[in-house]
Design a protein around this motif. Structure first.
Motif, PDB file in Angstrom:
ATOM      1  N   THR A 223       0.834  -1.201   0.000  1.00 32.13           N
ATOM      2  CA  THR A 223       0.000   0.000   0.000  1.00 32.13           C
ATOM      3  C   THR A 223       0.868   1.250   0.000  1.00 32.13           C
ATOM      4  OG1 THR A 223      -1.607  -1.218   1.334  1.00 32.13           O
ATOM      5  CG2 THR A 223      -1.922   1.161   1.144  1.00 32.13           C
ATOM      6  N   LYS A 224       0.473   2.229  -0.823  1.00 30.10           N
ATOM      7  CA  LYS A 224       1.194   3.499  -0.848  1.00 30.10           C
ATOM      8  C   LYS A 224       0.999   4.229   0.486  1.00 30.10           C
ATOM      9  CE  LYS A 224       1.177   4.475  -5.823  1.00 30.10           C
ATOM     10  NZ  LYS A 224       0.757   5.458  -6.846  1.00 30.10           N
ATOM     11  N   ASN A 226       0.580   7.320   1.071  1.00 32.81           N
ATOM     12  CA  ASN A 226      -0.491   8.325   1.060  1.00 32.81           C
ATOM     13  C   ASN A 226      -1.872   7.705   1.226  1.00 32.81           C
ATOM     14  OD1 ASN A 226      -0.689   7.154  -1.471  1.00 32.81           O
ATOM     15  ND2 ASN A 226      -0.958   9.096  -2.555  1.00 32.81           N
ATOM     16  N   GLU A 227      -1.983   6.356   1.072  1.00 36.21           N
ATOM     17  CA  GLU A 227      -3.232   5.648   1.350  1.00 36.21           C
ATOM     18  C   GLU A 227      -3.257   5.130   2.785  1.00 36.21           C
ATOM     19  OE1 GLU A 227      -3.665   2.602  -1.557  1.00 36.21           O
ATOM     20  OE2 GLU A 227      -3.510   3.974  -3.254  1.00 36.21           O
ATOM     21  N   THR A 245       6.694  15.500  -0.632  1.00 35.07           N
ATOM     22  CA  THR A 245       5.679  14.776  -1.407  1.00 35.07           C
ATOM     23  C   THR A 245       6.183  13.439  -1.940  1.00 35.07           C
ATOM     24  OG1 THR A 245       6.320  16.025  -3.390  1.00 35.07           O
ATOM     25  CG2 THR A 245       4.460  16.868  -2.091  1.00 35.07           C
ATOM     26  N   SER A 246       7.492  13.276  -2.072  1.00 33.58           N
ATOM     27  CA  SER A 246       8.031  12.005  -2.576  1.00 33.58           C
ATOM     28  C   SER A 246       7.747  10.853  -1.615  1.00 33.58           C
ATOM     29  CB  SER A 246       9.546  12.131  -2.811  1.00 33.58           C
ATOM     30  OG  SER A 246      10.225  12.367  -1.580  1.00 33.58           O
ATOM     31  N   ASN A 248       4.949  10.167  -0.323  1.00 34.08           N
ATOM     32  CA  ASN A 248       3.609   9.634  -0.582  1.00 34.08           C
ATOM     33  C   ASN A 248       3.624   8.328  -1.370  1.00 34.08           C
ATOM     34  OD1 ASN A 248       2.115  11.649   0.733  1.00 34.08           O
ATOM     35  ND2 ASN A 248       2.306  13.022  -1.039  1.00 34.08           N
ATOM     36  N   ASN A 249       4.597   8.144  -2.240  1.00 36.75           N
ATOM     37  CA  ASN A 249       4.623   6.983  -3.125  1.00 36.75           C
ATOM     38  C   ASN A 249       5.384   5.794  -2.548  1.00 36.75           C
ATOM     39  OD1 ASN A 249       3.136   8.263  -5.212  1.00 36.75           O
ATOM     40  ND2 ASN A 249       4.991   9.351  -5.862  1.00 36.75           N
ATOM     41  N   ILE A 251       6.004   2.404  -0.697  1.00 38.92           N
ATOM     42  CA  ILE A 251       5.140   1.229  -0.570  1.00 38.92           C
ATOM     43  C   ILE A 251       5.458   0.517   0.738  1.00 38.92           C
ATOM     44  CG2 ILE A 251       4.413  -0.944  -1.598  1.00 38.92           C
ATOM     45  CD1 ILE A 251       3.662   1.452  -3.262  1.00 38.92           C
TER      46      ILE A 251
END
Length: 289
Positions: A223-224, A226-227, A245-246, A248-249, A251
């Motif tokens: 799951t990322k 940001n989720e 912001t990097s 957020n991606n 895993i």
């Protein structure tokens, strides 16, 4: 306790059942007519005393009044309420054996005893229900303008924030607008129902963490981040700020099992080479690079 009180209440109803049945069997018009016929037969017209009729009528009215009082006392539902604040959860066992787990910032209004043809409660907020099966008495929960109706099953209801969502764990429920009970949406095990005004929709429940508030377990598989963050915000009631912001991606695959937020953040530091700052209810995540 509540079970003993319920037993005593039922005992009272049993002990007074003969009297109650007698009061319900009274037909004031028929009884008064019978009495007047006897009076007319046994008492000469010149000796007829109207005061006797009034006394008889008054007696019948008194009996009816007593019957009404008994009815109100034994068959009117008295409602209770249970409320939770922002940092607590509570469990309540209703008199029919149903179990309700109330999440924080929630409220349930329920009868002391279920005496109507249906078992009815009102909910504000979020709760998990395990309903005792009774085909003769459907269980109904009113939430805002929506109604959830069941016979015996387990499910989660959340009305904060809107819309109302219903996640069924076992069994089947009916989901409908309280102003229109002719159009009911059937929700089965593993499905989620959502009310959007007068519209009701359902889909497969893809959120495995909808009961995390009750179980204390959050699971994430590839799951990322940001989720993951919104689930953490809901569970820990913290506000997360991502300064880079990097992040957020990224895993993650992990299971959070009744851990405090600091433990989770320390894992993030190790796994992703991040750093965090926790101030009051705000978490700031940033990259070390």
């Amino acid at each position: 306790d509540e079970n003993q009180k319920a037993f005593i209440e039922q005992k009272k109803i049993w002990e007074h059942s003969d009297a109650i049945n007698y009061f319900y069997s009274i037909d004031s018009k028929t009884d008064l007519k019978k009495v007047l016929n006897r009076v007319n037969k046994n008492i000469p017209k010149d000796n007829f005393n109207l005061s006797m009729v009034f006394r008889i009528a008054a007696t019948i009215l008194i009996l009816l009044a007593v019957g009404y009082i008994v009815n109100k006392s034994f068959f009117t539902e008295n409602y209770l309420s249970l409320t939770t604040n922002h940092d607590e959860q509570k469990e309540i066992i209703l008199t029919d054996g149903s179990v309700v787990n109330l999440n924080s910032n929630s409220k349930i209004i329920y009868p002391k005893n279920f005496r109507k043809k249906s078992r009815e409660v009102k909910l504000e907020g979020e709760a998990f229900f395990e309903i005792a099966k009774n085909p003769d008495k459907p269980f109904r929960i009113t939430v805002n303008n929506s109604v959830i109706e069941v016979l015996g099953t387990s499910f989660n209801i959340n009305s904060e924030p809107n819309p109302v969502t219903v996640d069924v764990v076992n069994g089947t429920v009916a989901f409908f607008n309280k102003e229109n009970n002719k159009e009911k949406l059937t929700i089965n095990k593993g499905e989620r129902g959502i009310s959007k005004g007068i519209l009701f929709e359902k889909s497969a429940n893809e959120n495995s963490n909808f009961l995390a508030w009750k179980t204390g377990i959050l699971e994430f598989r590839n799951t990322k981040l940001n989720e993951v963050i919104p689930e953490l915000e809901k569970y820990y009631r913290n506000n997360f700020i991502i300064s880079d912001t990097s992040i957020n991606n990224l895993i993650i695959t992990t299971t959070i099992d009744n851990q405090v937020v600091e433990e989770v953040l320390e894992e993030f530091e190790i796994i992703f080479d991040l750093e965090y700052k926790l101030s009051n209810d705000t978490v700031i995540l940033s990259s070390k690079n």
